[in-house]
Design an enzyme around this catalytic site. Structure first.
Site, PDB file in Angstrom:
ATOM      1  N   SER A  22      -2.527  -6.989  -7.070  1.00  0.00           N
ATOM      2  CA  SER A  22      -2.955  -6.934  -5.676  1.00  0.00           C
ATOM      3  C   SER A  22      -3.923  -5.778  -5.433  1.00  0.00           C
ATOM      4  O   SER A  22      -4.582  -5.724  -4.400  1.00  0.00           O
ATOM      5  CB  SER A  22      -1.746  -6.802  -4.750  1.00  0.00           C
ATOM      6  OG  SER A  22      -1.022  -5.626  -5.046  1.00  0.00           O
ATOM      7  N   CYS A  23      -4.040  -4.865  -6.393  1.00  0.00           N
ATOM      8  CA  CYS A  23      -4.978  -3.747  -6.288  1.00  0.00           C
ATOM      9  C   CYS A  23      -6.410  -4.268  -6.340  1.00  0.00           C
ATOM     10  O   CYS A  23      -6.674  -5.383  -6.775  1.00  0.00           O
ATOM     11  CB  CYS A  23      -4.774  -2.771  -7.431  1.00  0.00           C
ATOM     12  SG  CYS A  23      -3.164  -1.973  -7.450  1.00  0.00           S
ATOM     13  N   VAL A  24      -7.346  -3.412  -5.922  1.00  0.00           N
ATOM     14  CA  VAL A  24      -8.767  -3.741  -5.985  1.00  0.00           C
ATOM     15  C   VAL A  24      -9.487  -2.649  -6.759  1.00  0.00           C
ATOM     16  O   VAL A  24      -9.155  -1.476  -6.648  1.00  0.00           O
ATOM     17  CB  VAL A  24      -9.373  -3.891  -4.567  1.00  0.00           C
ATOM     18  CG1 VAL A  24     -10.893  -3.853  -4.578  1.00  0.00           C
ATOM     19  CG2 VAL A  24      -8.898  -5.190  -3.927  1.00  0.00           C
ATOM     20  N   GLY A  36      -7.274  -7.956  -5.750  1.00  0.00           N
ATOM     21  CA  GLY A  36      -6.761  -8.439  -4.474  1.00  0.00           C
ATOM     22  C   GLY A  36      -5.978  -9.732  -4.595  1.00  0.00           C
ATOM     23  O   GLY A  36      -5.932 -10.521  -3.659  1.00  0.00           O
TER      24      GLY A  36
END
Length: 180
Positions: free
Chosen positions: A37-39, A101
Site C-alpha cells: 500500500s506504500c508509494v 498504492g
C-alpha cells in the site's frame, strides 16, 4: 554485469526501505524497493543526470522522534525533491514516476488509494509532471529504478507464502490447567 557500449559495468542495487530516500548521479546504481500500500516516487532531472527514489507509508501525519516524519508522504516528497535539487537538478526539468498504492486487504480502509491520491495531488500542486505511473490495483510490486536514465521496471509480487494449517490442540490431561 551489463554491457554498456563496449565496456562492462557492474550494476549496484541499493534498496530503499520504508521511510527512506536516496539520490544519486551514478549510472551504475539501480534503486529497488518492494511496495504494497506504500508509494514510491521516482524523480529525476534528465539533463543533469541526477535522480532518486523515496518510499512512504502514509500520506500525512505527525510523528514523534527524529526520523518519524520520514514515513509520511508530505515529508518524504519534500526531502527527495530538495535533495535532487541540491545534487544539481533544476526544478523546471524535474519529472516523476509513481508506483504502489495497492489494496492489500479487502476488509480494511484502502490506505493504498489514499497514498496514491496524495502523491498525484502533491505533484500536481508542485507543478512536477508525472511521466509514468503504476498506482492502485491489488497486491504488491517490486520496483527497480535507474535514476540517471529514468528507466523503471516493475514486477508483481507473487511469492506469497500459502497459509499453514493451524496445529492441532494439545491433548488435555484430567488435571491440566489452561491459562489465558
Amino acid at each position: 554485469m551489463i554491457r554498456a557500449g563496449d565496456q562492462l559495468t557492474a550494476e549496484r542495487r541499493v534498496h530503499v526501505g520504508q521511510g527512506e530516500h536516496l539520490v544519486t548521479s551514478d549510472p551504475d546504481v539501480v534503486l529497488s524497493t518492494v511496495l504494497g500500500s506504500c508509494v514510491a516516487m521516482c524523480l529525476r532531472d534528465p539533463v543533469a543526470g541526477v535522480g532518486g527514489m523515496n518510499h512512504f507509508l502514509l500520506p500525512e501525519g505527525a510523528g514523534a522522534g527524529t526520523d518519524a516524519g520520514r514515513r509520511y508522504g508530505a515529508y518524504a516528497m519534500e526531502l527527495l525533491i530538495n535533495d535532487v535539487l541540491k545534487a544539481g537538478g533544476r526544478r523546471d526539468r524535474l519529472e516523476a514516476k509513481l508506483f504502489g498504492g495497492g489494496r492489500m486487504f479487502d476488509a480494511l480502509k484502502d490506505v493504498g488509494a489514499s497514498n496514491a491520491d496524495f502523491a498525484e495531488r502533491f505533484l500536481a500542486d508542485e507543478g512536477i509532471p508525472v511521466v509514468g505511473s503504476s498506482l492502485r490495483g491489488a497486491g504488491g510490486r517490486r520496483l527497480h529504478y535507474w535514476p540517471v536514465t529514468g528507466r523503471a521496471l516493475q514486477r508483481a509480487v507473487t511469492d506469497a507464502v500459502a497459509p499453514r494449517p493451524a496445529p492441532p490442540p494439545p491433548p488435555v490431561d484430567a488435571g491440566a490447567l489452561e491459562l489465558f
